[in-house]
Design a protein around this motif. Structure first.
Motif, PDB file in Angstrom:
ATOM      1  N   GLY A 149       0.799  -1.225   0.000  1.00  0.00           N
ATOM      2  CA  GLY A 149       0.000   0.000   0.000  1.00  0.00           C
ATOM      3  C   GLY A 149       0.823   1.261   0.000  1.00  0.00           C
ATOM      4  O   GLY A 149       0.300   2.344   0.251  1.00  0.00           O
ATOM      5  N   SER A 150       2.123   1.146  -0.287  1.00  0.00           N
ATOM      6  CA  SER A 150       2.986   2.324  -0.300  1.00  0.00           C
ATOM      7  C   SER A 150       2.657   3.231  -1.480  1.00  0.00           C
ATOM      8  O   SER A 150       2.223   2.762  -2.531  1.00  0.00           O
ATOM      9  N   PRO A 151       2.886   4.541  -1.348  1.00  0.00           N
ATOM     10  CA  PRO A 151       2.666   5.463  -2.465  1.00  0.00           C
ATOM     11  C   PRO A 151       3.576   5.117  -3.643  1.00  0.00           C
ATOM     12  O   PRO A 151       4.707   4.654  -3.455  1.00  0.00           O
ATOM     13  N   VAL A 152       3.099   5.380  -4.850  1.00  0.00           N
ATOM     14  CA  VAL A 152       3.860   5.053  -6.057  1.00  0.00           C
ATOM     15  C   VAL A 152       3.822   6.243  -7.009  1.00  0.00           C
ATOM     16  O   VAL A 152       2.751   6.781  -7.295  1.00  0.00           O
ATOM     17  N   LYS A 153       4.989   6.657  -7.502  1.00  0.00           N
ATOM     18  CA  LYS A 153       5.025   7.711  -8.509  1.00  0.00           C
ATOM     19  C   LYS A 153       4.762   7.116  -9.886  1.00  0.00           C
ATOM     20  O   LYS A 153       4.833   5.902 -10.075  1.00  0.00           O
ATOM     21  N   THR A 154       4.472   7.970 -10.847  1.00  0.00           N
ATOM     22  CA  THR A 154       4.309   7.498 -12.210  1.00  0.00           C
ATOM     23  C   THR A 154       5.676   7.172 -12.805  1.00  0.00           C
ATOM     24  O   THR A 154       6.712   7.605 -12.290  1.00  0.00           O
ATOM     25  N   GLY A 155       5.677   6.441 -13.916  1.00  0.00           N
ATOM     26  CA  GLY A 155       6.928   5.955 -14.495  1.00  0.00           C
ATOM     27  C   GLY A 155       7.762   7.014 -15.180  1.00  0.00           C
ATOM     28  O   GLY A 155       8.937   6.778 -15.495  1.00  0.00           O
ATOM     29  N   VAL A 156       7.193   8.176 -15.460  1.00  0.00           N
ATOM     30  CA  VAL A 156       7.941   9.294 -16.039  1.00  0.00           C
ATOM     31  C   VAL A 156       7.652  10.539 -15.218  1.00  0.00           C
ATOM     32  O   VAL A 156       6.738  10.557 -14.391  1.00  0.00           O
ATOM     33  N   GLY A 157       8.426  11.605 -15.463  1.00  0.00           N
ATOM     34  CA  GLY A 157       8.243  12.848 -14.714  1.00  0.00           C
ATOM     35  C   GLY A 157       7.029  13.614 -15.220  1.00  0.00           C
ATOM     36  O   GLY A 157       7.145  14.700 -15.794  1.00  0.00           O
ATOM     37  N   ILE A 158       5.860  13.065 -14.943  1.00  0.00           N
ATOM     38  CA  ILE A 158       4.638  13.596 -15.545  1.00  0.00           C
ATOM     39  C   ILE A 158       4.254  14.959 -14.986  1.00  0.00           C
ATOM     40  O   ILE A 158       3.628  15.779 -15.692  1.00  0.00           O
ATOM     41  N   ALA A 159       4.621  15.263 -13.756  1.00  0.00           N
ATOM     42  CA  ALA A 159       4.333  16.601 -13.218  1.00  0.00           C
ATOM     43  C   ALA A 159       5.113  17.658 -13.991  1.00  0.00           C
ATOM     44  O   ALA A 159       4.583  18.723 -14.336  1.00  0.00           O
ATOM     45  N   ASP A 160       6.375  17.378 -14.286  1.00  0.00           N
ATOM     46  CA  ASP A 160       7.172  18.276 -15.120  1.00  0.00           C
ATOM     47  C   ASP A 160       6.557  18.427 -16.506  1.00  0.00           C
ATOM     48  O   ASP A 160       6.442  19.532 -17.047  1.00  0.00           O
ATOM     49  N   VAL A 161       6.178  17.305 -17.096  1.00  0.00           N
ATOM     50  CA  VAL A 161       5.649  17.323 -18.463  1.00  0.00           C
ATOM     51  C   VAL A 161       4.364  18.130 -18.543  1.00  0.00           C
ATOM     52  O   VAL A 161       4.186  18.985 -19.421  1.00  0.00           O
ATOM     53  N   MET A 162       3.444  17.873 -17.623  1.00  0.00           N
ATOM     54  CA  MET A 162       2.169  18.575 -17.662  1.00  0.00           C
ATOM     55  C   MET A 162       2.333  20.065 -17.364  1.00  0.00           C
ATOM     56  O   MET A 162       1.625  20.909 -17.919  1.00  0.00           O
ATOM     57  N   CYS A 163       3.282  20.411 -16.518  1.00  0.00           N
ATOM     58  CA  CYS A 163       3.551  21.824 -16.263  1.00  0.00           C
ATOM     59  C   CYS A 163       4.018  22.493 -17.550  1.00  0.00           C
ATOM     60  O   CYS A 163       3.606  23.620 -17.864  1.00  0.00           O
ATOM     61  N   GLY A 164       4.861  21.797 -18.312  1.00  0.00           N
ATOM     62  CA  GLY A 164       5.296  22.336 -19.599  1.00  0.00           C
ATOM     63  C   GLY A 164       4.137  22.511 -20.561  1.00  0.00           C
ATOM     64  O   GLY A 164       4.086  23.477 -21.341  1.00  0.00           O
ATOM     65  N   MET A 165       3.185  21.575 -20.535  1.00  0.00           N
ATOM     66  CA  MET A 165       2.004  21.693 -21.389  1.00  0.00           C
ATOM     67  C   MET A 165       1.188  22.925 -21.018  1.00  0.00           C
ATOM     68  O   MET A 165       0.747  23.694 -21.880  1.00  0.00           O
ATOM     69  N   TYR A 166       0.964  23.118 -19.720  1.00  0.00           N
ATOM     70  CA  TYR A 166       0.232  24.308 -19.279  1.00  0.00           C
ATOM     71  C   TYR A 166       0.994  25.584 -19.652  1.00  0.00           C
ATOM     72  O   TYR A 166       0.392  26.602 -20.015  1.00  0.00           O
ATOM     73  N   ALA A 167       2.323  25.529 -19.567  1.00  0.00           N
ATOM     74  CA  ALA A 167       3.127  26.690 -19.949  1.00  0.00           C
ATOM     75  C   ALA A 167       2.903  27.032 -21.414  1.00  0.00           C
ATOM     76  O   ALA A 167       2.738  28.205 -21.778  1.00  0.00           O
ATOM     77  N   THR A 168       2.874  26.020 -22.262  1.00  0.00           N
ATOM     78  CA  THR A 168       2.649  26.244 -23.690  1.00  0.00           C
ATOM     79  C   THR A 168       1.293  26.896 -23.931  1.00  0.00           C
ATOM     80  O   THR A 168       1.171  27.866 -24.685  1.00  0.00           O
ATOM     81  N   VAL A 169       0.266  26.371 -23.280  1.00  0.00           N
ATOM     82  CA  VAL A 169      -1.083  26.933 -23.441  1.00  0.00           C
ATOM     83  C   VAL A 169      -1.107  28.397 -22.984  1.00  0.00           C
ATOM     84  O   VAL A 169      -1.659  29.270 -23.663  1.00  0.00           O
ATOM     85  N   GLY A 170      -0.497  28.654 -21.846  1.00  0.00           N
ATOM     86  CA  GLY A 170      -0.500  30.011 -21.315  1.00  0.00           C
ATOM     87  C   GLY A 170       0.262  30.979 -22.205  1.00  0.00           C
ATOM     88  O   GLY A 170      -0.178  32.119 -22.433  1.00  0.00           O
ATOM     89  N   ILE A 171       1.410  30.539 -22.709  1.00  0.00           N
ATOM     90  CA  ILE A 171       2.208  31.398 -23.592  1.00  0.00           C
ATOM     91  C   ILE A 171       1.446  31.710 -24.879  1.00  0.00           C
ATOM     92  O   ILE A 171       1.422  32.858 -25.346  1.00  0.00           O
ATOM     93  N   LEU A 172       0.803  30.703 -25.450  1.00  0.00           N
ATOM     94  CA  LEU A 172       0.034  30.940 -26.674  1.00  0.00           C
ATOM     95  C   LEU A 172      -1.133  31.887 -26.425  1.00  0.00           C
ATOM     96  O   LEU A 172      -1.446  32.744 -27.264  1.00  0.00           O
ATOM     97  N   ALA A 173      -1.792  31.746 -25.282  1.00  0.00           N
ATOM     98  CA  ALA A 173      -2.882  32.660 -24.941  1.00  0.00           C
ATOM     99  C   ALA A 173      -2.347  34.087 -24.778  1.00  0.00           C
ATOM    100  O   ALA A 173      -2.984  35.066 -25.225  1.00  0.00           O
ATOM    101  N   ALA A 174      -1.173  34.210 -24.162  1.00  0.00           N
ATOM    102  CA  ALA A 174      -0.581  35.537 -23.975  1.00  0.00           C
ATOM    103  C   ALA A 174      -0.181  36.150 -25.315  1.00  0.00           C
ATOM    104  O   ALA A 174      -0.293  37.373 -25.512  1.00  0.00           O
TER     105      ALA A 174
END
Length: 320
Positions: free
Chosen positions: A92-117
């Protein structure tokens, strides 16, 4: 280009770059650039229509803004570890995802925000600062897990490859490897039960509707598992898809990268080498654009490789 911003020369070079730039992306801790005279306000004074995207662990405000953030830490604090893995994973220990998905998704949000700007700047000529936190991004992409909790008050736990709201929507062990089955509605369920040789399940009061299947999930899983294990994953994949039931084998990374569909979609790209260097393969861009298709003109550069070209660009732009 590598720049040492701890030196006056480096600070001056960043300022010169800002004068010819549309967008700045930075991921320093809040306050680090301001101490060097390189904050958004400093560079916006040089180029008022500059779009500035600050990416930090916890954002420019809030009680954790001073903390350093890394993907692993953000996955832990942002809730995703608590719902990743099976109920019995490592006790029952916590498990991270197999890739750095928090980094990846933050980059995706950055792209959306930059394009909106950029769109806003096109209309008004006004630049702006985007304050983007890894932590906020992680909270945002908890999506249905967070929404389920906000609506019901129940705290989601680990359910492995099962879906909290749809059944059967998970992996099963076939005779040789694992098979993913994604039955999205009652009509698909009826076709699924026919393919696995259990058509009576579609009329069973325990499984007739999706809500019934969720309420009796353990019984349903046991029945399906007993049938899927009788044949290979490949055979099930062919038979189920032929009847319009989404299913596929669980691929390893190497299997996914050499899959005919991966290659047909241009998702593995060969890059030309320079003299004396080994050719490389990189992941392709998933965007397939009709008017402006993605081009692969330059392989990933070595550190500081483009310094002279960038310095020439600065000089040419300032002269013009």
């Amino acid at each position: 280009m590598a720049i040492d911003i701890a030196t006056p020369e480096g600070v001056d070079l960043v300022r010169r770059l800002a004068r010819i730039s549309d967008i700045v992306v930075e991921n320093y801790k809040p306050g680090d650039l301001a101490r060097r005279g390189l904050a958004y306000e400093d560079l916006a004074a040089i180029k008022p229509d500059l779009i500035w995207c600050s990416i930090s662990g916890f954002g420019q405000t809030g009680p954790y803004s001073h903390r350093t953030g890394y993907d692993f830490l953000i996955q832990a604090m942002g809730g995703i570890m608590s719902i990743t893995g099976g109920p019995d994973t490592a006790g029952g220990s916590p498990v991270k995802t197999g890739v750095g998905i928090a980094d990846v998704m933050c980059g995706m949000y950055a792209t959306v925000g930059i394009l909106a700007a950029l769109r806003h700047r096109d209309r008004t000529g006004q630049g702006q600062q985007i304050d983007l936190a890894l932590y906020d991004s992680q909270i945002a992409w908890l999506i249905n897990a967070a929404t389920n909790h906000l609506v019901s008050g129940r705290v989601p736990g680990r359910i492995g490859n099962a879906h909290p709201n749809i059944a059967p929507y998970q992996t099963f062990e076939a005779a040789d490897e694992h098979l993913a089955v994604a039955v999205g509605n009652d009509a698909q369920f009826a076709r699924f039960t026919a393919v696995i040789g259990k058509p009576e399940l579609a009329e069973d009061v325990r499984f007739r509707r999706n809500r019934d299947r969720l309420a009796n999930l353990a019984d349903l899983q046991a029945i399906i598992a007993g049938e899927i294990v009788k044949d290979t994953a490949r055979n099930w994949e062919i038979r189920l898809n032929a009847e319009g039931v989404p299913a596929g084998r669980v691929a390893s990374v190497d299997q996914a990268l050499r899959d005919p569909h991966t290659l047909a979609r241009g998702m593995v790209v060969g890059m030309e080498d320079q003299a004396g260097e080994t050719p490389i393969r990189v992941l392709g861009n998933p965007l397939k654009m009709s008017a402006t298709p993605v081009q692969y003109r330059k392989r990933p550069p070595h550190l500081d490789e483009d310094r002279e070209a960038i310095l020439r660009l600065i000089d040419e732009t300032q002269d013009s």
